[in-house]
Motif scaffolding. Sequence first.
Motif, PDB file in Angstrom:
ATOM      1  N   ILE A 112       0.846  -1.329   0.024  1.00  0.00           N
ATOM      2  CA  ILE A 112      -0.002   0.074   0.078  1.00  0.00           C
ATOM      3  C   ILE A 112       0.863   1.266   0.021  1.00  0.00           C
ATOM      4  CG2 ILE A 112      -1.824   1.366   1.446  1.00  0.00           C
ATOM      5  CD1 ILE A 112      -2.735  -1.319   2.427  1.00  0.00           C
ATOM      6  N   PRO A 113       0.785   2.065  -0.815  1.00  0.00           N
ATOM      7  CA  PRO A 113       1.588   3.381  -1.065  1.00  0.00           C
ATOM      8  C   PRO A 113       1.452   4.202   0.221  1.00  0.00           C
ATOM      9  CG  PRO A 113      -0.071   3.536  -2.657  1.00  0.00           C
ATOM     10  CD  PRO A 113      -0.208   2.003  -2.055  1.00  0.00           C
ATOM     11  N   ASP A 114       2.398   4.958   0.612  1.00  0.00           N
ATOM     12  CA  ASP A 114       2.234   6.026   1.583  1.00  0.00           C
ATOM     13  C   ASP A 114       1.572   6.952   1.255  1.00  0.00           C
ATOM     14  OD1 ASP A 114       3.666   4.320   3.194  1.00  0.00           O
ATOM     15  OD2 ASP A 114       5.790   5.328   2.578  1.00  0.00           O
ATOM     16  N   PRO A 115       0.910   7.854   2.079  1.00  0.00           N
ATOM     17  CA  PRO A 115       0.228   9.031   1.948  1.00  0.00           C
ATOM     18  C   PRO A 115       1.116   9.956   1.315  1.00  0.00           C
ATOM     19  CG  PRO A 115      -0.628   8.093   3.951  1.00  0.00           C
ATOM     20  CD  PRO A 115       0.655   7.415   3.563  1.00  0.00           C
ATOM     21  N   GLU A 116       0.638  10.937   0.414  1.00  0.00           N
ATOM     22  CA  GLU A 116       1.477  12.006  -0.075  1.00  0.00           C
ATOM     23  C   GLU A 116       1.494  13.087   0.899  1.00  0.00           C
ATOM     24  OE1 GLU A 116       0.306  12.955  -4.042  1.00  0.00           O
ATOM     25  OE2 GLU A 116       0.852  10.884  -4.743  1.00  0.00           O
ATOM     26  N   ILE A 117       2.654  13.789   1.388  1.00  0.00           N
ATOM     27  CA  ILE A 117       2.631  14.773   2.400  1.00  0.00           C
ATOM     28  C   ILE A 117       3.510  16.052   1.698  1.00  0.00           C
ATOM     29  CG2 ILE A 117       3.250  15.448   4.585  1.00  0.00           C
ATOM     30  CD1 ILE A 117       3.153  12.577   5.689  1.00  0.00           C
ATOM     31  N   LYS A 118       2.841  17.070   1.668  1.00  0.00           N
ATOM     32  CA  LYS A 118       3.460  18.303   1.345  1.00  0.00           C
ATOM     33  C   LYS A 118       3.190  19.263   2.453  1.00  0.00           C
ATOM     34  CE  LYS A 118       1.767  17.524  -3.463  1.00  0.00           C
ATOM     35  NZ  LYS A 118       1.172  18.207  -4.757  1.00  0.00           N
ATOM     36  N   PHE A 119       4.442  19.954   2.594  1.00  0.00           N
ATOM     37  CA  PHE A 119       4.753  20.777   3.672  1.00  0.00           C
ATOM     38  C   PHE A 119       5.302  22.278   3.060  1.00  0.00           C
ATOM     39  CE2 PHE A 119       7.432  23.135   6.672  1.00  0.00           C
ATOM     40  CZ  PHE A 119       6.495  23.362   7.791  1.00  0.00           C
ATOM     41  N   HIS A 120       4.514  23.131   3.599  1.00  0.00           N
ATOM     42  CA  HIS A 120       4.793  24.564   3.026  1.00  0.00           C
ATOM     43  C   HIS A 120       5.225  25.325   4.457  1.00  0.00           C
ATOM     44  CE1 HIS A 120       2.642  24.054  -0.760  1.00  0.00           C
ATOM     45  NE2 HIS A 120       1.615  23.346  -0.251  1.00  0.00           N
ATOM     46  N   PRO A 121       6.462  25.827   4.218  1.00  0.00           N
ATOM     47  CA  PRO A 121       7.028  26.336   5.247  1.00  0.00           C
ATOM     48  C   PRO A 121       6.909  27.788   5.336  1.00  0.00           C
ATOM     49  CG  PRO A 121       8.812  26.236   3.535  1.00  0.00           C
ATOM     50  CD  PRO A 121       7.613  25.624   3.157  1.00  0.00           C
ATOM     51  N   ILE A 122       6.922  28.582   6.419  1.00  0.00           N
ATOM     52  CA  ILE A 122       6.731  30.008   6.858  1.00  0.00           C
ATOM     53  C   ILE A 122       7.284  30.757   5.538  1.00  0.00           C
ATOM     54  CG2 ILE A 122       6.798  32.014   8.051  1.00  0.00           C
ATOM     55  CD1 ILE A 122       6.711  30.151  10.586  1.00  0.00           C
ATOM     56  N   GLU A 123       6.793  31.852   5.054  1.00  0.00           N
ATOM     57  CA  GLU A 123       7.245  32.551   4.058  1.00  0.00           C
ATOM     58  C   GLU A 123       6.949  34.182   4.081  1.00  0.00           C
ATOM     59  OE1 GLU A 123       7.307  30.293  -0.129  1.00  0.00           O
ATOM     60  OE2 GLU A 123       5.456  30.991   0.159  1.00  0.00           O
ATOM     61  N   ALA A 124       7.838  34.794   3.651  1.00  0.00           N
ATOM     62  CA  ALA A 124       7.560  36.538   4.006  1.00  0.00           C
ATOM     63  C   ALA A 124       7.216  37.041   2.494  1.00  0.00           C
ATOM     64  CB  ALA A 124       9.030  37.319   4.327  1.00  0.00           C
ATOM     65  N   VAL A 125       5.766  37.530   2.536  1.00  0.00           N
ATOM     66  CA  VAL A 125       5.321  37.857   1.116  1.00  0.00           C
ATOM     67  C   VAL A 125       4.834  39.263   1.256  1.00  0.00           C
ATOM     68  CG1 VAL A 125       4.563  35.358   0.721  1.00  0.00           C
ATOM     69  CG2 VAL A 125       3.271  36.922   1.893  1.00  0.00           C
ATOM     70  N   GLY A 126       4.538  39.786   0.130  1.00  0.00           N
ATOM     71  CA  GLY A 126       4.172  41.163   0.000  1.00  0.00           C
ATOM     72  C   GLY A 126       5.235  42.253  -0.655  1.00  0.00           C
ATOM     73  N   GLU A 127       4.822  42.920  -1.235  1.00  0.00           N
ATOM     74  CA  GLU A 127       5.833  43.996  -1.937  1.00  0.00           C
ATOM     75  C   GLU A 127       5.781  45.332  -1.132  1.00  0.00           C
ATOM     76  OE1 GLU A 127       7.891  43.591  -4.233  1.00  0.00           O
ATOM     77  OE2 GLU A 127       7.304  41.480  -4.461  1.00  0.00           O
ATOM     78  N   PRO A 128       6.752  45.960  -0.802  1.00  0.00           N
ATOM     79  CA  PRO A 128       6.993  47.212  -0.148  1.00  0.00           C
ATOM     80  C   PRO A 128       6.155  48.390  -0.691  1.00  0.00           C
ATOM     81  CG  PRO A 128       9.126  46.759  -0.681  1.00  0.00           C
ATOM     82  CD  PRO A 128       8.170  45.687  -1.039  1.00  0.00           C
ATOM     83  N   ASP A 129       5.721  49.308  -0.397  1.00  0.00           N
ATOM     84  CA  ASP A 129       5.229  50.613  -1.030  1.00  0.00           C
ATOM     85  C   ASP A 129       6.206  51.627  -0.585  1.00  0.00           C
ATOM     86  OD1 ASP A 129       3.988  52.663  -2.129  1.00  0.00           O
ATOM     87  OD2 ASP A 129       2.191  52.335  -1.089  1.00  0.00           O
ATOM     88  N   LEU A 130       6.996  52.124  -1.637  1.00  0.00           N
ATOM     89  CA  LEU A 130       8.019  53.120  -1.173  1.00  0.00           C
ATOM     90  C   LEU A 130       7.216  54.430  -1.102  1.00  0.00           C
ATOM     91  CD1 LEU A 130      10.686  52.403  -3.888  1.00  0.00           C
ATOM     92  CD2 LEU A 130      10.459  51.567  -1.412  1.00  0.00           C
TER      93      LEU A 130
END
Length: 198
Positions: free
Chosen positions: A135-153
């Motif tokens: 029986i194949p193992d479950p597929e596990i996907k992990f998304h780490p913490i990311e810093a997102v967003g574009e600064p407004d000058l």
Amino acid sequence: MLSNMLMLNMRFTQPMIGIRTQLGKLEAHSTPAELHSEARLPRSNRHWTQPTVEIDQYPSRHAYGNDNHKDFAQKYGQQGFADLAKTTSRWTQEAWDNVENSGKRGKKPVEQRYDSKLRQEIEQSKNWHITTELIPDPEIKFHPIEAVGEPDLGDVSVKIDTEAFAKTNFTPGKVETYLQQKANVERWVTTGKYDIYA
């Protein structure tokens, strides 16, 4: 004798014309420049995403028969059409076999078909085997913490409103004449100490 003498008196008033003048006037007014400014403050617009974990258990559940609707319909739908075609063909052959052989001496097509099927099932029961699959193992996907967003000058815009020409207003001059004093002639007579007016 002279005192009773009549004397004619006359007084003349000459006409007089008056003149009123107004000088022409040119007025010019400049419009001061207007300064407008708009400012948008800078912003970082950065933030952290939450870590996520996605677990797909379908490959392992599918291995031991827990199908989703799509796989179930695809698998058993095709099998159903194949079984229907096979059964229709078999019934047609059996019907023709009954028509052709039921009336012949020594021919029993129904019993013969039943005996043939029974022998096939007995032979198949001797060849049973078990197949094992991992029986194949479950597929596990992990998304780490990311810093997102574009600064407004931010932005500072300046706008200056000016007028190229001054606003002018011209009042034309004028001359007005009028009769200041009318012409007049007054006459009277004098006798002695008395003036007698007509």
